[in-house]
Enzyme design. Structure first.
Site, PDB file in Angstrom:
ATOM      1  N   SER A  26      -0.275  -0.484  -4.711  1.00  0.00           N
ATOM      2  CA  SER A  26      -0.343   0.625  -4.214  1.00  0.00           C
ATOM      3  C   SER A  26       0.569   1.596  -5.089  1.00  0.00           C
ATOM      4  CB  SER A  26       0.960   0.035  -3.195  1.00  0.00           C
ATOM      5  OG  SER A  26       1.034  -0.811  -1.932  1.00  0.00           O
TER       6      SER A  26
ATOM      7  N   GLU B 172      -3.657 -12.954  -1.571  1.00  0.00           N
ATOM      8  CA  GLU B 172      -2.505 -12.763  -0.451  1.00  0.00           C
ATOM      9  C   GLU B 172      -2.998 -12.845   1.286  1.00  0.00           C
ATOM     10  OE1 GLU B 172      -1.561  -8.852  -1.485  1.00  0.00           O
ATOM     11  OE2 GLU B 172       0.361  -9.285  -0.575  1.00  0.00           O
TER      12      GLU B 172
HETATM   13  C1  LIG Z   1       7.649  -6.009   2.895  1.00  0.00           C
HETATM   14  C2  LIG Z   1       6.119  -5.491   1.273  1.00  0.00           C
HETATM   15  C3  LIG Z   1       6.326  -5.099   0.330  1.00  0.00           C
HETATM   16  C4  LIG Z   1       5.229  -4.885  -0.592  1.00  0.00           C
HETATM   17  N1  LIG Z   1       4.655  -5.364  -2.214  1.00  0.00           N
HETATM   18  C5  LIG Z   1       3.599  -4.518  -2.677  1.00  0.00           C
HETATM   19  C6  LIG Z   1       3.465  -4.764  -3.666  1.00  0.00           C
HETATM   20  O1  LIG Z   1       4.383  -5.822  -4.723  1.00  0.00           O
HETATM   21  N2  LIG Z   1       2.246  -4.408  -4.671  1.00  0.00           N
HETATM   22  C7  LIG Z   1       1.626  -3.389  -3.953  1.00  0.00           C
HETATM   23  O2  LIG Z   1       1.089  -3.551  -4.694  1.00  0.00           O
HETATM   24  N3  LIG Z   1       1.427  -3.357  -3.358  1.00  0.00           N
HETATM   25  C8  LIG Z   1       2.910  -3.752  -1.971  1.00  0.00           C
HETATM   26  N4  LIG Z   1       3.448  -3.157  -0.680  1.00  0.00           N
HETATM   27  C9  LIG Z   1       2.034  -2.369  -0.411  1.00  0.00           C
HETATM   28  C10 LIG Z   1       1.326  -2.531   0.385  1.00  0.00           C
HETATM   29  O3  LIG Z   1       0.139  -2.627   0.205  1.00  0.00           O
HETATM   30  C11 LIG Z   1       1.337  -1.077   1.071  1.00  0.00           C
HETATM   31  O4  LIG Z   1       2.451  -0.231   2.358  1.00  0.00           O
HETATM   32  C12 LIG Z   1      -0.025  -0.987   2.397  1.00  0.00           C
HETATM   33  O5  LIG Z   1      -1.491  -0.824   2.104  1.00  0.00           O
HETATM   34  C13 LIG Z   1      -0.588   0.635   3.229  1.00  0.00           C
HETATM   35  O6  LIG Z   1      -0.142   1.760   1.973  1.00  0.00           O
HETATM   36  P1  LIG Z   1       0.840   3.129   2.477  1.00  0.00           P
HETATM   37  O7  LIG Z   1       1.900   2.027   2.495  1.00  0.00           O
HETATM   38  O8  LIG Z   1      -0.154   3.740   1.400  1.00  0.00           O
HETATM   39  O9  LIG Z   1       0.816   3.196   4.358  1.00  0.00           O
HETATM   40  P2  LIG Z   1      -1.555   4.681   3.936  1.00  0.00           P
HETATM   41  O10 LIG Z   1      -2.042   3.654   3.698  1.00  0.00           O
HETATM   42  O11 LIG Z   1      -0.292   5.883   3.983  1.00  0.00           O
HETATM   43  O12 LIG Z   1      -1.207   4.243   6.270  1.00  0.00           O
HETATM   44  C14 LIG Z   1      -0.053   4.735   7.017  1.00  0.00           C
HETATM   45  C15 LIG Z   1      -0.573   4.484   8.356  1.00  0.00           C
HETATM   46  O13 LIG Z   1      -2.060   5.512   8.213  1.00  0.00           O
HETATM   47  C16 LIG Z   1      -2.269   4.052   8.864  1.00  0.00           C
HETATM   48  N5  LIG Z   1      -4.198   3.932   8.485  1.00  0.00           N
HETATM   49  C17 LIG Z   1      -4.437   4.584   7.175  1.00  0.00           C
HETATM   50  N6  LIG Z   1      -5.582   4.280   6.413  1.00  0.00           N
HETATM   51  C18 LIG Z   1      -6.615   4.223   7.971  1.00  0.00           C
HETATM   52  C19 LIG Z   1      -7.417   3.682   8.282  1.00  0.00           C
HETATM   53  N7  LIG Z   1      -8.538   4.376   7.111  1.00  0.00           N
HETATM   54  N8  LIG Z   1      -7.907   3.323   9.566  1.00  0.00           N
HETATM   55  C20 LIG Z   1      -6.750   2.927  10.702  1.00  0.00           C
HETATM   56  N9  LIG Z   1      -5.599   3.606   9.891  1.00  0.00           N
HETATM   57  C21 LIG Z   1      -5.264   3.084   9.131  1.00  0.00           C
HETATM   58  C22 LIG Z   1      -2.156   2.639   7.898  1.00  0.00           C
HETATM   59  O14 LIG Z   1      -2.595   1.325   8.930  1.00  0.00           O
HETATM   60  C23 LIG Z   1      -0.969   3.173   8.213  1.00  0.00           C
HETATM   61  O15 LIG Z   1      -0.350   2.725   9.566  1.00  0.00           O
HETATM   62  C24 LIG Z   1       3.836  -3.768  -0.203  1.00  0.00           C
HETATM   63  C25 LIG Z   1       4.532  -3.390   1.071  1.00  0.00           C
HETATM   64  C26 LIG Z   1       5.690  -4.015   2.012  1.00  0.00           C
HETATM   65  C27 LIG Z   1       6.074  -3.364   3.612  1.00  0.00           C
END
Ligand SMILES: Cc1cc2nc3c(=O)[nH]c(=O)nc-3n(C[C@H](O)[C@H](O)[C@H](O)COP(=O)(O)OP(=O)(O)OC[C@H]3O[C@@H](n4cnc5c(N)ncnc54)[C@H](O)[C@@H]3O)c2cc1C
Length: 386
Positions: free
Chosen positions: A125, A240
Site C-alpha cells: 500500500s 493472505e
Molecule cells: C491493520 C492493517 C494492517 C495493514 N497492513 C498492511 C501491510 O502490512 N502492508 C500493506 O501494504 N498494506 C497494509 N494495510 C493496508 C490495506 O491493505 C489497505 O488499507 C487496503 O488495501 C485499503 O486501501 P486504502 O486504505 O488506501 O483505502 P482506499 O483504497 O482509499 O479505500 C477507501 C474506501 O473506498 C472503498 N473503495 C475503494 N475503491 C473501491 C471500488 N472500486 N469499489 C468499491 N469501493 C471502493 C474501499 O472499500 C474503502 O472503504 C493494512 C491495513 C490495516 C487496516
C-alpha cells in the site's frame, strides 16, 4: 497431496504430547513484549520441528502436508498457545517466495523466515494506492546490477521489526499499469530507508510509514521477472486471504468456547441478558459458516489449486466472523470493557477489548470488503466491471 487420516491423527497426537510438556507462553498486552515473547516461541516451535510443516525439508520445512499443518494449528489453539509472530513471512510472503523464487532465493530466505530469525513486512500500500494497488508510484530504476528505489509505503505492519520487505515498485512507467510492476525483496537495513510508526486505536503502533530514498537493491533480489510482479502480488494477496483464514478460524472458535464456558457460570441476570445471548448466537452461526467455508479451502489447498478469487469469499466470511465473535465477547464483558486489568467472568478484558478494536480492521487489511465483493461479482460470477 492427500495422506491417510491415521497418519494425520498420529501427527496430531505427537503435537499434542509435545505441547502438553512445552512451556507455553502467554500473550502480553504490550506490543514490544508480545513481539519478543512470541518470536522466542516461534524459535521453540522451529527447533521442535513444527514450523513450515507443509514446506520441503530442503527449505527448512518438515515435508508434510496442509492437513498436518492445519492439525497443528488446531492443537496450538487447543493448548492456548500463541501463533508464531512472523505471520506475514509465514502465511503471506513466504509462500510466494516458495512458488516464484529461484532455488537460491528459497534457500536464502525460507529457513530464516521459518525460524523467526528474519521478520518480513509487506510493502504494497501507498498513500495514493490502496484498493487500486496497481496505481502505485514507488519507482525502481535500473542501474547496473541494481535497482534504485524511491517512494513511500504506508500501513506496513511490523516494518519497525522487519529484516526484509516484499516491495512492489514500478519498473516500467510507460507500460500499462499492471504490466510495469516488479516484486523486490528489500533488505530493511539498506541505507535510505526510514520507518515511522503509526499508532492504532488498540494503542499499538504495529504498522508504519516507510520512506525509500534512493535505496539500492541488487537485481538478484527481484522475485520472478522484472515487470512481472503483478501476478506474484495477486498470489501474495490471495494467500493472505486464504491461509490466514484457516489459522484465525481456530483462534476465534477457542475464544468463543472460552466465553460460552464463562457465561454458563455467570450470575443469572448476565447469563440470560437478551443482548448477550443474541450476540453469542450470532457469533456461533458466523463460526459455523466459516467452518464450512474453510473445509472447502483446505480441499483447494490439498488440490494445490493456488491462490484465486475464491480466497475473496474466505476473506469476506472471516471478516464477518471476526467482527461478530469479538463483538459478542465485548458485549459479555459489559461495563468492564473500559477496565483493561479486570477479569469479569474470568475473561481477560484487556485482551478481548484489544481484539474487539483490532477486529474493526478485518474488513480493511488484505483488501477491503467492498473490493472482495467486487472480485466475487466480476471474477467468480462474471458480472461486468463497475
Ligand atoms: C491493520 C492493517 C494492517 C495493514 N497492513 C498492511 C501491510 O502490512 N502492508 C500493506 O501494504 N498494506 C497494509 N494495510 C493496508 C490495506 O491493505 C489497505 O488499507 C487496503 O488495501 C485499503 O486501501 P486504502 O486504505 O488506501 O483505502 P482506499 O483504497 O482509499 O479505500 C477507501 C474506501 O473506498 C472503498 N473503495 C475503494 N475503491 C473501491 C471500488 N472500486 N469499489 C468499491 N469501493 C471502493 C474501499 O472499500 C474503502 O472503504 C493494512 C491495513 C490495516 C487496516
Amino acid at each position: 497431496m492427500r495422506v491417510a487420516v491415521e497418519e494425520v491423527a498420529a501427527f496430531r497426537e505427537r503435537a499434542r504430547a509435545w505441547l502438553a510438556e512445552a512451556e507455553v507462553p502467554g500473550t502480553p498486552l504490550g506490543l514490544d513484549e508480545r513481539f519478543a515473547v512470541h518470536r522466542r516461541w516461534q524459535r521453540t516451535l522451529y527447533d521442535a520441528g513444527f514450523m513450515g510443516i507443509a514446506w520441503p525439508r530442503r527449505f527448512g520445512g518438515q515435508g508434510l502436508t496442509a492437513q498436518h499443518q492445519f492439525a497443528f494449528v488446531d492443537e496450538l489453539v487447543r493448548a492456548h498457545a500463541p501463533a508464531p509472530i512472523g505471520l506475514i513471512g509465514l502465511d503471506v510472503v513466504g509462500p510466494s517466495i516458495h512458488a516464484f523464487g529461484t532455488d537460491v532465493q528459497r534457500e536464502r530466505f525460507l529457513p530464516r523466515l521459518l525460524s523467526g530469525a528474519d521478520i518480513w513486512c509487506q510493502g504494497f500500500s501507498e498513500p495514493g494506492a490502496g484498493s487500486d494497488l496497481a496505481s502505485l508510484s514507488t519507482r525502481a530504476e535500473p542501474d547496473g546490477d541494481e535497482f534504485v528505489v524511491t517512494g513511500a509505503k504506508v500501513w506496513t505492519s511490523w516494518a519497525h521489526e522487519a529484516a526484509w520487505c516484499a516491495l512492489l515498485c514500478r519498473t516500467n512507467p510507460t507500460a500499462r499499469k499492471h504490466e510495469g510492476i516488479s516484486y523486490l525483496l528489500v533488505d530493511m537495513a539498506s541505507p535510505g530507508i526510514t520507518v515511522r510508526p503509526i499508532t492504532q486505536m488498540t494503542g499499538d503502533a504495529e504498522f508504519n510509514e516507510v520512506f525509500l530514498d534512493h535505496v539500492r537493491v541488487p537485481r538478484a533480489n527481484v522475485l520472478g521477472e522484472v515487470d512481472g510482479g503483478w501476478r506474484i502480488a495477486l498470489d501474495t494477496l490471495g494467500r493472505e486471504r486464504g491461509s490466514y483464514t484457516m489459522r484465525r478460524r481456530v483462534e476465534l472458535e477457542a475464544g468463543l468456547a472460552d466465553a460460552v464456558a464463562q457465561l454458563r457460570t455467570a450470575p443469572p441476570a448476565r447469563r440470560s441478558h437478551p443482548r448477550v445471548l443474541e450476540e453469542i448466537g450470532r457469533a456461533h452461526v458466523a463460526l459455523r459458516v466459516l467452518e464450512a467455508q474453510t473445509r472447502r479451502t483446505l480441499t483447494r489447498m490439498l488440490d494445490e489449486s493456488g491462490a484465486g478469487p475464491l480466497d475473496s469469499v474466505d476473506k469476506l466470511v472471516l471478516n464477518d466472523a471476526e467482527q461478530v465473535v469479538c463483538r459478542a465477547i465485548a458485549e459479555l464483558l459489559g461495563p468492564f470493557r473500559v477496565v483493561p486489568q479486570s477479569r469479569p467472568l474470568g475473561l481477560d478484558a484487556g485482551r478481548w477489548v484489544h481484539d474487539h478494536y483490532y477486529s474493526r480492521a478485518a474488513s480493511i487489511y488484505g483488501g477491503t470488503s467492498q473490493i472482495q465483493r467486487n472480485i466475487v461479482a466480476e471474477r467468480l460470477l462474471g458480472l461486468p466491471r463497475g
